[in-house]
Design an enzyme around this catalytic site. Structure first.
Site, PDB file in Angstrom:
ATOM      1  N   TYR A  46     -91.888 -88.318 -34.775  1.00 53.15           N
ATOM      2  CA  TYR A  46     -92.569 -87.119 -35.257  1.00 53.15           C
ATOM      3  C   TYR A  46     -93.910 -87.483 -35.898  1.00 53.15           C
ATOM      4  O   TYR A  46     -94.932 -86.844 -35.647  1.00 53.15           O
ATOM      5  CB  TYR A  46     -91.652 -86.419 -36.271  1.00 53.15           C
ATOM      6  CG  TYR A  46     -92.180 -85.139 -36.858  1.00 53.15           C
ATOM      7  CD1 TYR A  46     -92.039 -83.941 -36.173  1.00 53.15           C
ATOM      8  CD2 TYR A  46     -92.801 -85.123 -38.100  1.00 53.15           C
ATOM      9  CE1 TYR A  46     -92.511 -82.754 -36.727  1.00 53.15           C
ATOM     10  CE2 TYR A  46     -93.269 -83.951 -38.659  1.00 53.15           C
ATOM     11  CZ  TYR A  46     -93.118 -82.768 -37.963  1.00 53.15           C
ATOM     12  OH  TYR A  46     -93.587 -81.604 -38.514  1.00 53.15           O
TER      13      TYR A  46
ATOM     14  N   ARG B 131     -91.882 -74.340 -40.929  1.00 51.50           N
ATOM     15  CA  ARG B 131     -92.016 -74.267 -42.389  1.00 51.50           C
ATOM     16  C   ARG B 131     -93.345 -74.865 -42.831  1.00 51.50           C
ATOM     17  O   ARG B 131     -94.245 -74.183 -43.264  1.00 51.50           O
ATOM     18  CB  ARG B 131     -90.830 -74.983 -43.050  1.00 51.50           C
ATOM     19  CG  ARG B 131     -90.768 -74.835 -44.553  1.00 51.50           C
ATOM     20  CD  ARG B 131     -89.635 -75.653 -45.123  1.00 51.50           C
ATOM     21  NE  ARG B 131     -89.827 -77.088 -44.948  1.00 51.50           N
ATOM     22  CZ  ARG B 131     -90.452 -77.886 -45.805  1.00 51.50           C
ATOM     23  NH1 ARG B 131     -90.948 -77.395 -46.919  1.00 51.50           N
ATOM     24  NH2 ARG B 131     -90.591 -79.188 -45.559  1.00 51.50           N
ATOM     25  N   LYS B 132     -93.474 -76.195 -42.709  1.00 49.42           N
ATOM     26  CA  LYS B 132     -94.662 -76.869 -43.225  1.00 49.42           C
ATOM     27  C   LYS B 132     -95.288 -77.787 -42.166  1.00 49.42           C
ATOM     28  O   LYS B 132     -96.493 -77.918 -42.064  1.00 49.42           O
ATOM     29  CB  LYS B 132     -94.256 -77.687 -44.452  1.00 49.42           C
ATOM     30  CG  LYS B 132     -95.263 -77.691 -45.563  1.00 49.42           C
ATOM     31  CD  LYS B 132     -94.641 -78.244 -46.841  1.00 49.42           C
ATOM     32  CE  LYS B 132     -95.650 -78.286 -47.960  1.00 49.42           C
ATOM     33  NZ  LYS B 132     -95.078 -78.863 -49.184  1.00 49.42           N
ATOM     34  N   GLY B 133     -94.421 -78.475 -41.425  1.00 47.46           N
ATOM     35  CA  GLY B 133     -94.907 -79.293 -40.311  1.00 47.46           C
ATOM     36  C   GLY B 133     -95.761 -80.477 -40.715  1.00 47.46           C
ATOM     37  O   GLY B 133     -96.749 -80.776 -40.041  1.00 47.46           O
TER      38      GLY B 133
ATOM     39  N   ARG C 238     -87.405 -88.705 -36.713  1.00 45.29           N
ATOM     40  CA  ARG C 238     -88.277 -88.378 -37.849  1.00 45.29           C
ATOM     41  C   ARG C 238     -87.885 -89.204 -39.069  1.00 45.29           C
ATOM     42  O   ARG C 238     -86.702 -89.527 -39.248  1.00 45.29           O
ATOM     43  CB  ARG C 238     -88.135 -86.883 -38.170  1.00 45.29           C
ATOM     44  CG  ARG C 238     -89.132 -86.399 -39.204  1.00 45.29           C
ATOM     45  CD  ARG C 238     -89.018 -84.905 -39.410  1.00 45.29           C
ATOM     46  NE  ARG C 238     -90.123 -84.404 -40.202  1.00 45.29           N
ATOM     47  CZ  ARG C 238     -90.261 -83.153 -40.604  1.00 45.29           C
ATOM     48  NH1 ARG C 238     -89.366 -82.246 -40.255  1.00 45.29           N
ATOM     49  NH2 ARG C 238     -91.304 -82.786 -41.325  1.00 45.29           N
TER      50      ARG C 238
ATOM     51  N   THR D 151     -88.191 -78.560 -31.966  1.00 47.10           N
ATOM     52  CA  THR D 151     -88.916 -77.373 -31.505  1.00 47.10           C
ATOM     53  C   THR D 151     -90.260 -77.776 -30.910  1.00 47.10           C
ATOM     54  O   THR D 151     -90.665 -77.286 -29.842  1.00 47.10           O
ATOM     55  CB  THR D 151     -89.144 -76.407 -32.692  1.00 47.10           C
ATOM     56  OG1 THR D 151     -87.894 -76.205 -33.367  1.00 47.10           O
ATOM     57  CG2 THR D 151     -89.702 -75.083 -32.234  1.00 47.10           C
ATOM     58  N   TRP D 152     -90.929 -78.688 -31.586  1.00 49.10           N
ATOM     59  CA  TRP D 152     -92.246 -79.149 -31.114  1.00 49.10           C
ATOM     60  C   TRP D 152     -92.121 -79.884 -29.779  1.00 49.10           C
ATOM     61  O   TRP D 152     -92.867 -79.611 -28.835  1.00 49.10           O
ATOM     62  CB  TRP D 152     -92.835 -80.069 -32.178  1.00 49.10           C
ATOM     63  CG  TRP D 152     -94.288 -80.391 -32.034  1.00 49.10           C
ATOM     64  CD1 TRP D 152     -95.169 -79.834 -31.155  1.00 49.10           C
ATOM     65  CD2 TRP D 152     -95.022 -81.343 -32.801  1.00 49.10           C
ATOM     66  NE1 TRP D 152     -96.417 -80.389 -31.338  1.00 49.10           N
ATOM     67  CE2 TRP D 152     -96.345 -81.314 -32.344  1.00 49.10           C
ATOM     68  CE3 TRP D 152     -94.674 -82.223 -33.839  1.00 49.10           C
ATOM     69  CZ2 TRP D 152     -97.336 -82.135 -32.887  1.00 49.10           C
ATOM     70  CZ3 TRP D 152     -95.660 -83.031 -34.385  1.00 49.10           C
ATOM     71  CH2 TRP D 152     -96.978 -82.985 -33.904  1.00 49.10           C
TER      72      TRP D 152
ATOM     73  N   HIS E  93     -78.596 -81.869 -29.422  1.00 50.74           N
ATOM     74  CA  HIS E  93     -78.562 -82.704 -30.625  1.00 50.74           C
ATOM     75  C   HIS E  93     -77.470 -83.765 -30.489  1.00 50.74           C
ATOM     76  O   HIS E  93     -77.244 -84.542 -31.416  1.00 50.74           O
ATOM     77  CB  HIS E  93     -78.256 -81.855 -31.863  1.00 50.74           C
ATOM     78  CG  HIS E  93     -79.407 -80.992 -32.315  1.00 50.74           C
ATOM     79  ND1 HIS E  93     -80.700 -81.440 -32.370  1.00 50.74           N
ATOM     80  CD2 HIS E  93     -79.437 -79.708 -32.770  1.00 50.74           C
ATOM     81  CE1 HIS E  93     -81.486 -80.474 -32.821  1.00 50.74           C
ATOM     82  NE2 HIS E  93     -80.744 -79.409 -33.058  1.00 50.74           N
TER      83      HIS E  93
ATOM     84  N   LYS F 296     -83.762 -81.215 -37.106  1.00 48.44           N
ATOM     85  CA  LYS F 296     -84.903 -81.211 -38.056  1.00 48.44           C
ATOM     86  C   LYS F 296     -85.796 -82.438 -37.924  1.00 48.44           C
ATOM     87  O   LYS F 296     -86.344 -82.933 -38.900  1.00 48.44           O
ATOM     88  CB  LYS F 296     -84.409 -81.082 -39.526  1.00 48.44           C
ATOM     89  CG  LYS F 296     -83.512 -79.946 -39.757  1.00 48.44           C
ATOM     90  CD  LYS F 296     -84.178 -78.640 -39.410  1.00 48.44           C
ATOM     91  CE  LYS F 296     -83.173 -77.653 -38.902  1.00 48.44           C
ATOM     92  NZ  LYS F 296     -83.750 -76.660 -38.023  1.00 48.44           N
TER      93      LYS F 296
HETATM   94  P1  PAP Z   1     -84.109 -77.913 -34.973  1.00 47.06           P
HETATM   95  O1  PAP Z   1     -83.459 -79.259 -34.936  1.00 47.06           O
HETATM   96  O2  PAP Z   1     -83.310 -76.876 -35.692  1.00 47.06           O
HETATM   97  O3  PAP Z   1     -84.590 -77.455 -33.639  1.00 47.06           O
HETATM   98  P2  PAP Z   1     -86.655 -79.018 -35.594  1.00 47.06           P
HETATM   99  O4  PAP Z   1     -87.611 -78.298 -34.752  1.00 47.06           O
HETATM  100  O5  PAP Z   1     -86.194 -80.361 -35.162  1.00 47.06           O
HETATM  101  O6  PAP Z   1     -85.408 -78.088 -35.895  1.00 47.06           O
HETATM  102  O7  PAP Z   1     -87.241 -79.218 -37.034  1.00 47.06           O
HETATM  103  C1  PAP Z   1     -88.022 -78.270 -37.710  1.00 47.06           C
HETATM  104  C2  PAP Z   1     -89.161 -79.037 -38.342  1.00 47.06           C
HETATM  105  O8  PAP Z   1     -90.173 -79.274 -37.349  1.00 47.06           O
HETATM  106  C3  PAP Z   1     -89.806 -78.268 -39.459  1.00 47.06           C
HETATM  107  O9  PAP Z   1     -90.259 -79.241 -40.394  1.00 47.06           O
HETATM  108  P3  PAP Z   1     -90.518 -78.902 -41.921  1.00 47.06           P
HETATM  109  O10 PAP Z   1     -89.312 -78.201 -42.449  1.00 47.06           O
HETATM  110  O11 PAP Z   1     -90.721 -80.236 -42.578  1.00 47.06           O
HETATM  111  O12 PAP Z   1     -91.741 -78.063 -41.976  1.00 47.06           O
HETATM  112  C4  PAP Z   1     -90.952 -77.592 -38.735  1.00 47.06           C
HETATM  113  O13 PAP Z   1     -91.997 -77.165 -39.583  1.00 47.06           O
HETATM  114  C5  PAP Z   1     -91.395 -78.688 -37.801  1.00 47.06           C
HETATM  115  N1  PAP Z   1     -92.133 -78.165 -36.652  1.00 47.06           N
HETATM  116  C6  PAP Z   1     -91.785 -77.146 -35.835  1.00 47.06           C
HETATM  117  N2  PAP Z   1     -92.728 -76.950 -34.907  1.00 47.06           N
HETATM  118  C7  PAP Z   1     -93.700 -77.861 -35.131  1.00 47.06           C
HETATM  119  C8  PAP Z   1     -94.951 -78.147 -34.504  1.00 47.06           C
HETATM  120  N3  PAP Z   1     -95.379 -77.446 -33.466  1.00 47.06           N
HETATM  121  N4  PAP Z   1     -95.696 -79.160 -35.000  1.00 47.06           N
HETATM  122  C9  PAP Z   1     -95.268 -79.878 -36.058  1.00 47.06           C
HETATM  123  N5  PAP Z   1     -94.094 -79.656 -36.691  1.00 47.06           N
HETATM  124  C10 PAP Z   1     -93.324 -78.653 -36.241  1.00 47.06           C
END
Ligand code: PAP
Length: 355
Positions: A247, A315-317, A185, A98-99, A159, A94
């Protein structure tokens, strides 16, 4: 797809495609007896239950690993052989995995798959489908064969904390070398993101349970601060081998960090690419708003082991969502724990920035 994979030099290629394409490992048995047969190995480790029936945790080499991933951690150290041109995206869950998976894939694979192409793999696959997850494959004979069969350069994701990485990942002459891109993050936002994610399986999960678990350190791949510190120390000692991204910095200026990423993996953008807007194409392709609305990211589950819808990854990013979930006392408490742990190496989070 097979022709491109055979070419090898333009990779990485989407792992889901390579996997579907490859008959190479279909006759390899699923299980690897070594660690799995050794029931004592896992059962002898201290344990902690993870909230709401999620997998139990085991304390291994100072980190709370999901129980199912301990054999993978052992395999990572015993058998995984990094190649000099491997790139591993590492993160605490988290934190932007993914990004950064998407950005690294799009950057490294841009010769085979220009980011502006209508047929780009990230338009039809979730970023996690493009990159093999080490602990999902290591510890199974067939999984390890798949990693071995991947053409170079391999791009992988984990991870696992740095402490689990094989010694051979160190740069030559001591090790075989490989590059690690780590994304970190702000911890309060990471907690909030983790809670929302787990709630997709367990809607009644109290926020306080996840918060307390993170504060105690006993959370999957935790303690979070030790996870960050391991990669931070390595990035300062070996900046050519470990790139430490934040992040919040990516949110502030994604293009600048995509350039840094490209230089780090040895594929800097040429003047012609800059003029053609390739960096912006990659940023746009991988942006939250774009990925979130793609069918590949709106439908289906993450994987059979984790029946959470893929949209939970988008979710929110944003930075700072913690303020909508934590009391000022909770925020102060976690800030103090993290500051105390990071102080020793001179790291601190200031308004979402790690200095
Ligand atoms: P994982 O460890 O299960 O792969 P991970 O991708 O690290 O998850 O974390 C998900 C978070 O990254 C989410 O944050 P939020 O819950 O605060 O919204 C998700 O929205 C955010 N995220 C995923 N893709 C992107 C992106 N392209 N740009 C910015 N934030 C992103």
């Amino acid at each position: 797809m097979a022709k491109k994979v055979a070419g090898a030099s333009l990779g990485p290629f989407p792992f889901a495609d390579v996997e579907a394409d490859s008959g190479l490992v279909s006759d390899v048995p699923e299980q690897l007896p070594e660690e799995h047969a050794d029931a004592d190995l896992v059962s002898a480790l201290p344990s902690a239950p993870m909230a709401m029936g999620l997998s139990n945790l085991r304390l291994y080499k100072g980190f709370w690993l999901p129980e199912w991933s301990v054999p993978a951690a052992v395999a990572l150290q015993r058998r995984f052989e990094p190649r000099r041109d491997d790139v591993i995206v590492a993160s605490f869950p988290k934190s932007g995995t993914t990004w950064v998976n998407a950005l690294t894939f799009a950057t490294m694979a841009r010769r085979a798959y220009p980011a502006a192409d209508a047929g780009h793999p990230l338009l039809r696959l979730n970023p996690h489908q493009c990159i093999p997850f080490l602990e999902g494959l290591l510890g199974s004979r067939r999984g390890e064969a798949k990693l071995e069969a991947l053409p170079s350069p391999r791009l992988m994701n984990t991870h696992m904390p740095l402490a689990m990485m094989p010694r051979t990942a160190a740069p030559p002459p001591g090790g075989g070398g490989c590059k690690v891109v780590y994304v970190c993050r702000e911890p309060k936002d990471m907690v909030v993101s983790r809670w929302h994610f787990h709630r997709r399986l367990h809607p009644e999960l109290p926020f306080a349970d996840v918060f307390e678990a993170v504060c105690s350190g006993a959370v999957a791949y935790g303690p979070a601060w030790d996870h960050m510190l391991g990669y931070w120390s390595a990035s300062t000692a070996r900046p050519d081998s470990v790139l430490f991204l934040r992040y919040e910095d990516l949110l502030r200026d994604p293009a600048e960090h995509v350039r840094a990423l490209a230089r780090f993996v040895g594929l800097p953008f040429s003047g012609a690419e800059e003029d053609a807007g390739v960096v912006d194409d990659i940023v746009k392709l991988c942006s939250f708003g774009h990925l979130k609305n793609l069918e590949a990211n709106k439908t289906g589950n993450l994987n059979p082991m984790l029946p959470i819808p893929r949209d939970a990854l988008f979710r929110k990013g944003v930075a700072g969502d913690w303020a909508n979930h934590m009391t000022p006392e909770m925020a102060r408490r976690l800030d103090e724990i993290v500051a105390d742990k990071l102080h020793a190496v001179g790291l601190a989070f200031h308004e979402g920035r790690l200095d």
